[in-house]
Write an enzyme that holds these catalytic residues in place. Structure first.
Site, PDB file in Angstrom:
ATOM      1  N   ARG A 138     -12.462  -5.915  -9.060  1.00 16.33           N
ATOM      2  CA  ARG A 138     -11.041  -5.804  -8.701  1.00 16.33           C
ATOM      3  C   ARG A 138     -10.362  -4.777  -9.608  1.00 16.33           C
ATOM      4  O   ARG A 138      -9.519  -3.993  -9.168  1.00 16.33           O
ATOM      5  CB  ARG A 138     -10.343  -7.175  -8.821  1.00 16.33           C
ATOM      6  CG  ARG A 138     -10.788  -8.181  -7.758  1.00 16.33           C
ATOM      7  CD  ARG A 138      -9.864  -9.406  -7.696  1.00 16.33           C
ATOM      8  NE  ARG A 138      -9.859 -10.199  -8.913  1.00 16.33           N
ATOM      9  CZ  ARG A 138     -10.706 -11.188  -9.184  1.00 16.33           C
ATOM     10  NH1 ARG A 138     -11.627 -11.528  -8.317  1.00 16.33           N
ATOM     11  NH2 ARG A 138     -10.630 -11.844 -10.327  1.00 16.33           N
ATOM     12  N   LYS A 143       8.510  -9.050  -6.932  1.00 15.14           N
ATOM     13  CA  LYS A 143       8.440  -9.446  -5.520  1.00 15.14           C
ATOM     14  C   LYS A 143       8.154 -10.931  -5.380  1.00 15.14           C
ATOM     15  O   LYS A 143       7.389 -11.503  -6.163  1.00 15.14           O
ATOM     16  CB  LYS A 143       7.328  -8.665  -4.813  1.00 15.14           C
ATOM     17  CG  LYS A 143       7.276  -8.911  -3.311  1.00 15.14           C
ATOM     18  CD  LYS A 143       5.981  -8.430  -2.686  1.00 15.14           C
ATOM     19  CE  LYS A 143       5.008  -9.582  -2.566  1.00 15.14           C
ATOM     20  NZ  LYS A 143       3.790  -9.223  -1.796  1.00 15.14           N
ATOM     21  N   GLU A 192      11.444 -10.996  -0.028  1.00 15.12           N
ATOM     22  CA  GLU A 192      10.552 -10.876   1.133  1.00 15.12           C
ATOM     23  C   GLU A 192      10.479 -12.175   1.932  1.00 15.12           C
ATOM     24  O   GLU A 192       9.676 -13.053   1.631  1.00 15.12           O
ATOM     25  CB  GLU A 192       9.134 -10.478   0.680  1.00 15.12           C
ATOM     26  CG  GLU A 192       8.176 -10.332   1.859  1.00 15.12           C
ATOM     27  CD  GLU A 192       6.748  -9.950   1.451  1.00 15.12           C
ATOM     28  OE1 GLU A 192       6.413 -10.028   0.261  1.00 15.12           O
ATOM     29  OE2 GLU A 192       5.979  -9.574   2.342  1.00 15.12           O
ATOM     30  N   LYS A 235      12.675  -6.962   1.867  1.00 19.86           N
ATOM     31  CA  LYS A 235      11.358  -6.633   2.435  1.00 19.86           C
ATOM     32  C   LYS A 235      11.104  -7.541   3.637  1.00 19.86           C
ATOM     33  O   LYS A 235      10.552  -8.639   3.489  1.00 19.86           O
ATOM     34  CB  LYS A 235      10.274  -6.810   1.360  1.00 19.86           C
ATOM     35  CG  LYS A 235       8.860  -6.613   1.870  1.00 19.86           C
ATOM     36  CD  LYS A 235       7.878  -6.407   0.737  1.00 19.86           C
ATOM     37  CE  LYS A 235       6.454  -6.341   1.251  1.00 19.86           C
ATOM     38  NZ  LYS A 235       5.506  -5.860   0.268  1.00 19.86           N
TER      39      LYS A 235
END
Ligand code: 13P
Length: 351
Positions: A46, A136, A177, A219
């Site tokens: 990753r 976020k 979001e 978002k």
């Protein structure tokens, strides 16, 4: 709270026709995407994946900010540079996903509530120290004949707002979001109705809790028929419905709206954003931008396939999709000359 700094950061995130790169898949989500391609699911792989993303030459031409994940913001390039610093050095604002995932909503079978408020103030302070300047939080709204419940809309809007207020207190711009999922056979009209209800509830909460609208980014999903709905509207119809929905529910004080891609193919996401720019941009109070994960990364991930020998081709594909979306903000994207094939043209399920 330094309001001017928040406003400047929020504006910078949607300036110059650029957008956000959501490279913030949680470890389990990243692993699932790797598993599908037979890529080993380890922290080091990753890290390698994220290293070639953040070092993609020219990425800052189209990307204003990149959203990292807790593991990723603690990782470094092979030369020891933390990813957040590498991004900032390249002219890309580092951001961080701070929710702890959408979990089963007690008493509401099939619905989700996003967790992560406990201890958030301390985590935000740490992320700010690490260089993050925006954050976020993703709320998930499930759509079916009988869902969402009013309870799920209100609980998720309340959590999103508590997160947003804490972010602004910590000097981080919240990216709010509320995602109405594309899964299902619902019509575009139903998506429109639910998205409006969700956005109105979110902004009512933001207002009630005193969140500064000038210092956040919304978002949202685009307004679309469900993935398995037989009637799929044209690109222009999706663009018109999405803009109309947003005009009716998002206050003009918000500086920018950066769409999620939500499983649309990369090319369709670009084409629909482009149509919004061509048909509506001159009459909108906010900037319309992008904050895509799959619609920027997926074609590049498939090219990379975990192979060092494919890194340059994967970086070219990533650069290409980011550039397509910048062109879309300008109304200059042309799907006919977008040579990309493979997953750029097919929908990408979340799992
Ligand atoms: P997609 O663009 O793949 O929907 O992801 C956006 C995102 O950040 C989801 O939280």
């Amino acid at each position: 709270m330094n309001a001017e700094r928040l406003i400047d950061t929020a504006k910078a995130l949607v300036a110059d026709d650029k957008g956000l790169l959501a490279m913030d898949e949680s470890d389990p989500t990243c692993n699932k995407r790797f598993a599908k391609l037979g890529i080993p699911q380890t922290a080091e792989v990753r890290r390698t994946y994220r290293e070639w993303i953040v070092t993609t030459p020219g990425l800052a031409e189209s990307i204003s900010g990149a959203i990292l994940y807790d593991e990723t913001i603690r990782q470094r390039k092979s030369d020891g540079t933390p990813f957040a610093k590498a991004l900032a050095d390249a002219g890309i604002v580092p951001g961080i996903k701070v929710d702890l995932g959408a979990k089963e909503f007690a008493g509401h079978p099939g619905e989700k509530i996003t967790e992560g408020l406990d201890g958030l103030r301390d985590r935000l302070a740490e992320y700010f120290q690490m260089g993050a300047r925006f954050a976020k939080w993703r709320a998930v709204i499930v759509l079916s004949d009988s869902l969402p419940s009013r309870a799920s809309i209100e609980a998720n809007a309340h959590a999103l707002t508590r997160y947003a207020a804490l972010c602004q207190e910590a000097g981080l711009v919240p990216v709010v979001e509320p995602e109405v999922l594309m899964d299902g056979d619902h019509t575009l009209e139903r998506c429109d109705q639910v998205t409006q209800e969700v956005l109105r509830t979110v902004f009512s909460q933001l207002y009630r809790q005193g969140v500064m609208l000038e210092g956040l980014i919304l978002k949202p999903n685009m307004v679309l028929a469900g993935l398995t709905c037989l009637k799929q509207e044209t690109i222009d119809d999706v663009a018109d419905a999405t803009v109309r929905c947003l005009l009716r529910s998002v206050p003009a004080a918000v500086p920018g709206i950066a769409f999620l891609s939500g499983g649309q193919s990369a090319k369709l996401a670009s084409a629909r954003l482009n149509a919004m720019s061509v048909r509506h941009k001159s009459r909108l109070p906010w900037a319309l931008a992008f904050s895509f994960a799959r619609a920027i990364q997926q074609p590049a991930l498939e090219i990379w396939h975990g192979q060092e020998a494919h890194v340059l081709a994967a970086q070219r594909a990533l650069y290409h999709r980011a550039s397509c979306n910048r062109a879309a903000r300008r109304g200059e994207y042309d799907a006919a000359t977008d040579g990309e094939t493979g997953s750029a043209t097919s929908e990408v399920p979340r799992q």
